[in-house]
Motif scaffolding. Sequence first.
Motif, PDB file in Angstrom:
ATOM      1  N   PHE A  42       5.397  51.108 -63.780  1.00 35.15           N
ATOM      2  CA  PHE A  42       6.056  49.845 -64.111  1.00 35.15           C
ATOM      3  C   PHE A  42       6.342  49.739 -65.602  1.00 35.15           C
ATOM      4  O   PHE A  42       7.403  49.256 -66.013  1.00 35.15           O
ATOM      5  N   ARG A  47      10.680  50.471 -61.626  1.00 32.60           N
ATOM      6  CA  ARG A  47      10.416  49.300 -60.788  1.00 32.60           C
ATOM      7  C   ARG A  47      10.876  49.551 -59.358  1.00 32.60           C
ATOM      8  O   ARG A  47      11.862  50.250 -59.141  1.00 32.60           O
ATOM      9  N   LEU A 147       7.858  41.917 -60.104  1.00 29.27           N
ATOM     10  CA  LEU A 147       7.892  43.161 -59.341  1.00 29.27           C
ATOM     11  C   LEU A 147       8.679  42.979 -58.053  1.00 29.27           C
ATOM     12  O   LEU A 147       9.431  43.864 -57.629  1.00 29.27           O
ATOM     13  N   GLY A 150      12.375  43.085 -58.717  1.00 31.67           N
ATOM     14  CA  GLY A 150      12.849  44.285 -59.399  1.00 31.67           C
ATOM     15  C   GLY A 150      13.217  44.054 -60.837  1.00 31.67           C
ATOM     16  O   GLY A 150      13.976  44.825 -61.431  1.00 31.67           O
ATOM     17  N   PHE A 152      10.895  43.507 -63.465  1.00 28.64           N
ATOM     18  CA  PHE A 152       9.732  43.573 -64.355  1.00 28.64           C
ATOM     19  C   PHE A 152      10.082  44.300 -65.646  1.00 28.64           C
ATOM     20  O   PHE A 152      10.564  45.432 -65.642  1.00 28.64           O
TER      21      PHE A 152
END
Length: 534
Positions: A42, A47, A147, A150, A152
């Motif tokens: 991440f 992601r 998260l 999508g 992050f």
Amino acid sequence: MKHFAALYDAIDASTATSSKVAALVDYFAHATPADAAWSVAFLLGRRPKRLVKSADLRAWAAEAAQIPGWLFEESYAQAGDLAETISLLVPEQTTQQTSHEPAHDVAWWVEERLLPLSRMEPALQRQLLRDSWHTLGGTQRFVFNKLLTGAFRVGVSDGLVVRALAQVSGLTAETIAHRLMGQWEPTAPWYTQLVGTQTTDADWSRPYPFFLAYPLEQPPESLGSTSDWQVEWKWDGIRCQLVRRRGRTFLWSRGEELLAGRFPEVEACAEWLPDGTVLDGELLAWRDELPLPFSELQKRINRKTVGKKLLADVPCRLLVYDCLEHNGHDVRSEPMTSRRARAEALVIPLPGGATIGLSPVVHAEQWDMVAAARDKARETRSEGLMLKRRGSPYGVGRKVGDWYKWKVNPLTVDAVLVYAQAGHGRRAGLYTDYTFAIWDGEALVPFAKAYSGLTDVEIRQVDRFIRANTVEKFGPVRTVKPELVFELAFEGIQQSTRHKSGIAVRFPRIARWRQDKPAREADSLETVRALLHA
């Protein structure tokens, strides 16, 4: 999620590099391998794709917040971020309602809550999300939603993550960076190997981290003698590494995407290279000894398999400018002149008409000759020049002082603002996404969109004008009185059947607000078409 959310807060709360690295080191020193693996993914921008339809997500969040859909949408427009909007509107549980489910960290939430969403029916998705929102609160819920959507991101560079992992593992940053290249899955065994001092790097398809250039912002004469520098054309293609090992060829983009099957003519030519070879270069659509526009190359990028017609219509070539591995040995520490000589020895003997060639060196003995070559860059259909110190090793990421890019001055056009749309994130609630038009006779024809280039003060001034001079509304888009003129800068221009103006530009941005110019004096389509041959 608790510890990963705390890491997010620590990074977000500081602008000091040392503080961010310290927070990362502390996190990785205590995280389980599974949690650390997902966290690395991440933090490096890998992601998961959006797992739930946006419309469903907004509807379920409004329902959970017990507000009508229109109010949720208005709140979203003001916040500018879906994850933040959900986090703020969906009420947290009271102490009496708090779930007795045991606390879990990031790996559990990803593997047991997020990833299964893609395989669920909408009704099950809805229930799982409501349960998750009621279980999590504060930053944990915000990170979960980031998260989930999508989106992050956190203020830490890849280099800082690499530095922290190097400190935790006791390995060099170069070793960590190399192990992070290529394809990998964020699993506990993978993370154990990533930071392991006894493991060997068994993935023989792996490329090396790319070395990047800084923009040249000072006069070139400040770099010293031209004899210390190698001058090359800066091509507008796909930066990639060709890896030839164990009788197989791998083409890796700078974005660490394996380009398997998309450039078969280059892969076929690479079979003439010896095993243990890694070359750095630029993939270009190429015909008649000149590159084709980047839009032609995109036709190949977006295809997993390439048919005969596309191969014929858009031939491609790899122009090599560096050698990173020779006879199975890492030669990145050698000076650039030595690596260039190795590249020449490998590429020059390839069969005639080869789709792998050398990127030519620009011979110039004085800086005024270098500047003259840069002025002719568009004749070679390049973006400008690369200046590389002859004695420089091939590093990792950007390092000031060794490689510079000296791009040609951008093309410019004066255009009229005709449409506007609100931005997102910190620009939520302000109209910052603009569409510009140029004159075609007595009519304005949409020409380009731009999102950057104005100061915060100018953005607010333009925002006030848009609100006071809106002619029509089409959903989130406003048509405004055609009065404001802006100078747009862009890197390239070409004909396009997909645009009303018949022209497409590359990397448009706002150069300045022409408050001295009335709309009638903006450029015409005829003037802009002349730039096609500039």
